[in-house]
Design a protein around this motif. Structure first.
Motif, PDB file in Angstrom:
ATOM      1  N   ASP A 181       1.101  -1.507   0.244  1.00  0.00           N
ATOM      2  CA  ASP A 181      -0.027  -0.362  -0.188  1.00  0.00           C
ATOM      3  C   ASP A 181       1.194   1.161  -0.266  1.00  0.00           C
ATOM      4  OD1 ASP A 181      -2.115   1.347   0.665  1.00  0.00           O
ATOM      5  OD2 ASP A 181      -2.124   0.985   2.128  1.00  0.00           O
ATOM      6  N   GLU A 182       2.032   1.321   0.919  1.00  0.00           N
ATOM      7  CA  GLU A 182       2.565   2.457   0.931  1.00  0.00           C
ATOM      8  C   GLU A 182       3.346   2.417  -0.438  1.00  0.00           C
ATOM      9  OE1 GLU A 182       4.805   5.970   2.768  1.00  0.00           O
ATOM     10  OE2 GLU A 182       2.514   5.002   2.619  1.00  0.00           O
ATOM     11  N   ALA A 183       4.165   1.738  -1.126  1.00  0.00           N
ATOM     12  CA  ALA A 183       5.384   1.658  -1.934  1.00  0.00           C
ATOM     13  C   ALA A 183       4.075   2.387  -2.683  1.00  0.00           C
ATOM     14  CB  ALA A 183       5.171   0.187  -2.300  1.00  0.00           C
ATOM     15  N   THR A 184       2.510   1.732  -2.562  1.00  0.00           N
ATOM     16  CA  THR A 184       1.770   2.260  -4.285  1.00  0.00           C
ATOM     17  C   THR A 184       1.585   3.469  -3.913  1.00  0.00           C
ATOM     18  OG1 THR A 184       0.912  -0.175  -4.264  1.00  0.00           O
ATOM     19  CG2 THR A 184       0.179   2.097  -4.989  1.00  0.00           C
ATOM     20  N   ARG A 185       1.283   3.866  -3.107  1.00  0.00           N
ATOM     21  CA  ARG A 185       1.235   5.320  -3.025  1.00  0.00           C
ATOM     22  C   ARG A 185       2.130   6.124  -3.477  1.00  0.00           C
ATOM     23  NH1 ARG A 185       2.725   9.901   0.439  1.00  0.00           N
ATOM     24  NH2 ARG A 185       4.103   8.352   2.201  1.00  0.00           N
ATOM     25  N   LEU A 186       3.180   6.071  -2.476  1.00  0.00           N
ATOM     26  CA  LEU A 186       4.581   6.375  -2.937  1.00  0.00           C
ATOM     27  C   LEU A 186       4.913   6.286  -4.658  1.00  0.00           C
ATOM     28  CD1 LEU A 186       7.390   5.368  -0.301  1.00  0.00           C
ATOM     29  CD2 LEU A 186       6.092   7.766  -0.423  1.00  0.00           C
ATOM     30  N   PRO A 218      -9.962  -4.472  -3.933  1.00  0.00           N
ATOM     31  CA  PRO A 218      -8.706  -4.654  -4.391  1.00  0.00           C
ATOM     32  C   PRO A 218      -8.306  -6.073  -5.352  1.00  0.00           C
ATOM     33  CG  PRO A 218      -9.811  -5.226  -2.171  1.00  0.00           C
ATOM     34  CD  PRO A 218     -10.542  -3.927  -2.738  1.00  0.00           C
ATOM     35  N   ASP A 219      -9.415  -6.620  -5.389  1.00  0.00           N
ATOM     36  CA  ASP A 219      -9.068  -7.658  -6.481  1.00  0.00           C
ATOM     37  C   ASP A 219      -9.687  -7.220  -7.281  1.00  0.00           C
ATOM     38  OD1 ASP A 219     -11.945  -6.368  -5.978  1.00  0.00           O
ATOM     39  OD2 ASP A 219     -13.253  -9.360  -5.970  1.00  0.00           O
ATOM     40  N   MET A 220     -10.041  -6.104  -8.429  1.00  0.00           N
ATOM     41  CA  MET A 220      -9.654  -5.506  -9.403  1.00  0.00           C
ATOM     42  C   MET A 220      -8.874  -5.212  -9.581  1.00  0.00           C
ATOM     43  SD  MET A 220     -11.359  -6.469 -11.774  1.00  0.00           S
ATOM     44  CE  MET A 220     -12.071  -5.693 -12.811  1.00  0.00           C
ATOM     45  N   SER A 221      -7.049  -4.566  -8.688  1.00  0.00           N
ATOM     46  CA  SER A 221      -5.999  -4.086  -8.636  1.00  0.00           C
ATOM     47  C   SER A 221      -4.784  -4.531  -8.456  1.00  0.00           C
ATOM     48  CB  SER A 221      -6.088  -2.524  -7.134  1.00  0.00           C
ATOM     49  OG  SER A 221      -7.819  -2.233  -7.158  1.00  0.00           O
ATOM     50  N   PHE A 222      -4.298  -3.943  -9.235  1.00  0.00           N
ATOM     51  CA  PHE A 222      -2.820  -4.694 -10.115  1.00  0.00           C
ATOM     52  C   PHE A 222      -1.845  -3.769 -10.076  1.00  0.00           C
ATOM     53  CE2 PHE A 222      -7.014  -6.361 -11.312  1.00  0.00           C
ATOM     54  CZ  PHE A 222      -7.102  -7.931 -11.376  1.00  0.00           C
ATOM     55  N   LEU A 223      -0.603  -5.004  -8.782  1.00  0.00           N
ATOM     56  CA  LEU A 223       0.774  -4.135  -9.561  1.00  0.00           C
ATOM     57  C   LEU A 223       1.618  -5.120 -10.058  1.00  0.00           C
ATOM     58  CD1 LEU A 223       1.144  -4.320  -5.529  1.00  0.00           C
ATOM     59  CD2 LEU A 223       0.040  -2.047  -7.141  1.00  0.00           C
ATOM     60  N   ALA A 224       2.540  -3.995 -10.560  1.00  0.00           N
ATOM     61  CA  ALA A 224       3.236  -4.680 -11.899  1.00  0.00           C
ATOM     62  C   ALA A 224       5.065  -4.200 -11.285  1.00  0.00           C
ATOM     63  CB  ALA A 224       3.767  -3.941 -13.033  1.00  0.00           C
ATOM     64  N   LEU A 234      -2.248  -0.238 -10.664  1.00  0.00           N
ATOM     65  CA  LEU A 234      -3.622  -0.277 -11.261  1.00  0.00           C
ATOM     66  C   LEU A 234      -4.523   0.157  -9.914  1.00  0.00           C
ATOM     67  CD1 LEU A 234      -5.764  -0.456 -14.317  1.00  0.00           C
ATOM     68  CD2 LEU A 234      -6.825  -1.044 -12.089  1.00  0.00           C
ATOM     69  N   ILE A 235      -5.277   1.159  -9.884  1.00  0.00           N
ATOM     70  CA  ILE A 235      -6.350   0.419  -8.379  1.00  0.00           C
ATOM     71  C   ILE A 235      -7.934   1.484  -9.617  1.00  0.00           C
ATOM     72  CG2 ILE A 235      -6.968   2.027  -6.613  1.00  0.00           C
ATOM     73  CD1 ILE A 235      -4.426   0.926  -6.304  1.00  0.00           C
ATOM     74  N   SER A 236      -8.882   0.014  -8.758  1.00  0.00           N
ATOM     75  CA  SER A 236      -9.546   0.669  -8.931  1.00  0.00           C
ATOM     76  C   SER A 236     -11.383   0.424  -7.982  1.00  0.00           C
ATOM     77  CB  SER A 236     -10.138  -1.087  -9.646  1.00  0.00           C
ATOM     78  OG  SER A 236      -9.187  -1.056 -10.799  1.00  0.00           O
ATOM     79  N   HIS A 237     -11.905   0.625  -8.322  1.00  0.00           N
ATOM     80  CA  HIS A 237     -13.291   1.342  -7.826  1.00  0.00           C
ATOM     81  C   HIS A 237     -14.639   0.553  -8.045  1.00  0.00           C
ATOM     82  CE1 HIS A 237     -11.398   3.828  -4.576  1.00  0.00           C
ATOM     83  NE2 HIS A 237     -10.428   4.049  -5.530  1.00  0.00           N
ATOM     84  N   GLU A 238     -15.606   0.353  -6.554  1.00  0.00           N
ATOM     85  CA  GLU A 238     -16.641  -0.199  -7.597  1.00  0.00           C
ATOM     86  C   GLU A 238     -18.374   0.646  -6.229  1.00  0.00           C
ATOM     87  OE1 GLU A 238     -19.579  -3.380  -8.168  1.00  0.00           O
ATOM     88  OE2 GLU A 238     -17.835  -3.839  -7.449  1.00  0.00           O
ATOM     89  N   ARG A 249     -23.257  -3.340 -13.560  1.00  0.00           N
ATOM     90  CA  ARG A 249     -21.685  -3.235 -12.619  1.00  0.00           C
ATOM     91  C   ARG A 249     -20.908  -2.631 -13.192  1.00  0.00           C
ATOM     92  NH1 ARG A 249     -19.836  -8.057  -9.632  1.00  0.00           N
ATOM     93  NH2 ARG A 249     -18.233  -6.716  -8.959  1.00  0.00           N
ATOM     94  N   GLU A 250     -19.891  -0.974 -13.095  1.00  0.00           N
ATOM     95  CA  GLU A 250     -19.190  -0.403 -13.501  1.00  0.00           C
ATOM     96  C   GLU A 250     -17.593  -0.879 -12.613  1.00  0.00           C
ATOM     97  OE1 GLU A 250     -19.561   3.468 -16.028  1.00  0.00           O
ATOM     98  OE2 GLU A 250     -18.265   3.794 -13.465  1.00  0.00           O
ATOM     99  N   CYS A 251     -16.857  -1.177 -13.455  1.00  0.00           N
ATOM    100  CA  CYS A 251     -15.021  -0.653 -12.849  1.00  0.00           C
ATOM    101  C   CYS A 251     -14.799   0.335 -12.998  1.00  0.00           C
ATOM    102  CB  CYS A 251     -14.842  -2.058 -12.495  1.00  0.00           C
ATOM    103  SG  CYS A 251     -12.601  -2.210 -12.878  1.00  0.00           S
ATOM    104  N   TRP A 252     -14.613   1.555 -11.490  1.00  0.00           N
ATOM    105  CA  TRP A 252     -13.827   2.646 -11.969  1.00  0.00           C
ATOM    106  C   TRP A 252     -12.591   2.310 -11.765  1.00  0.00           C
ATOM    107  CZ3 TRP A 252     -15.620   7.417 -14.368  1.00  0.00           C
ATOM    108  CH2 TRP A 252     -14.219   8.032 -14.436  1.00  0.00           C
ATOM    109  N   ILE A 253     -11.411   2.900 -13.031  1.00  0.00           N
ATOM    110  CA  ILE A 253     -10.070   3.120 -12.413  1.00  0.00           C
ATOM    111  C   ILE A 253      -9.873   4.096 -12.397  1.00  0.00           C
ATOM    112  CG2 ILE A 253      -7.899   2.426 -14.215  1.00  0.00           C
ATOM    113  CD1 ILE A 253      -9.538   0.258 -15.886  1.00  0.00           C
TER     114      ILE A 253
END
Length: 321
Positions: A181-186, A218-224, A234-238, A249-253
């Motif tokens: 989480d913190e590494a993603t924020r940075l 989190p299940d629709m969010s991903f890290l490289a 990539l952070i998603s919301h619903e 149902r919309e996945c908001w990126i």
């Protein structure tokens, strides 16, 4: 005869009334934005807001007919930004309520700027839905000028097959986990450091509005990952209120970025296609996002190549303080 409106700061208890106001505004203005009381209580709880000073509601006969907020960003480098917002219930328009709220926004934004970063230039920012010419004219009359154009884009997920793509250089695309989480924020702050209007997300703001939000998926969010280092995200919301209103149902990126050292290696494409394929598997009807039309990293062309098309245009208006 209309009763003289009463102005007073908003409180968390006003979230249901604010939801009713938002629903009336959406029915008239057609922005495809739907909120419930829980969504708005979360927004009113923004750690950057001091509701007693940074908000105002306009009440008539016990009903909320208008509101405004001014959020002063806590950090600044070259320019200090204050984000303002507001709306008037359609049946209360044309009575001067909107003009009063805009004047309040400008005054509060100027005060926040003087209190926090008086030695820097200050700006008030607001996005305005392009078809809403009445609101546009109101803000232009108060000294706001169009500065930037943003697109709400959509892509259906129910029909075509989405290709599998992988980034170059041995990078791995993995589901988001809280340990990053913190590494993603940075990583986000670094990826958007040079983008127009960006101010770094503090830890509190990131937790509140991004990975700590009730809409975060989190299940629709991903890290490289490059080894154990976050190269992209990539952070998603619903939004439950949106699904309840539309039946879709919309996945908001909400956030997609690549840190500069890894740009050009297919990170964003791999993250995006992974999200879209997962969305199909989980029964989402479509994916959506918002993009700066002048994004210097080519985000708009990436989204168009991946099947996204513009649904709404928003214009970023700015006023010097």
């Amino acid at each position: 005869m209309h009763a003289t409106p009463v102005h007073r700061p908003l409180t968390l208890d006003n979230a249901p009334a604010l939801a009713e106001l938002f629903a009336a505004v959406e029915a008239a203005d057609g922005t495809d934005e739907h909120y419930d009381a829980d969504d708005l209580a979360e927004e009113l709880g923004d750690p950057r807001l001091e509701l007693t000073q940074d908000s105002v509601g306009v009440w008539s006969h016990g009903e909320l007919i208008g509101y405004a907020k001014a959020t002063g960003l806590p950090d600044a480098t070259d320019v200090h930004q204050v984000h303002v917002e507001g709306a008037v219930r359609p049946d209360a328009r044309g009575r001067g309520v909107g003009a009063d709220l805009v004047n309040w926004q400008v005054a509060r934004a100027a005060q926040l700027h003087r209190e926090r970063f008086p030695d820097l230039p200050g700006e008030a920012h607001i996005p305005i839905h392009a078809p809403n010419t009445t609101k546009r004219d109101l803000y232009q009359g108060a000294g706001f000028e169009a500065r930037r154009w943003f697109f709400d884009m959509r892509r259906p997920l129910e029909s075509d097959e989405i290709p599998v793509t992988v980034p170059a250089g041995g990078l791995r695309v993995v589901p988001f986990t809280a340990v990053y989480d913190e590494a993603t924020r940075l990583a986000h702050n670094e990826a958007f450091r040079d983008h127009w209007g960006h101010t770094p997300s503090s830890a509190d703001r990131w937790r509140h509005g991004t990975t700590g939000a009730r809409s975060f998926r989190p299940d629709m969010s991903f890290l490289a990952l490059d080894g154990d280092e976050v190269a992209g995200y990539l952070i998603s919301h619903e939004y439950d209120a949106d699904t309840a209103m539309t039946g879709i149902r919309e996945c908001w990126i909400a956030r997609l970025g690549t840190r500069p050292p890894w740009r050009g290696s297919g990170v964003a494409t791999a993250l995006l296609t992974t999200c879209l394929r997962t969305g199909q598997e989980q029964g989402f009807h479509r994916a959506a996002l918002n993009v700066d039309s002048a994004n210097a990293t080519g985000a708009l062309s990436l989204y168009e190549r991946c099947g996204f098309r513009t649904r709404h245009t928003w214009i970023g208006y700015v006023r010097p303080l």
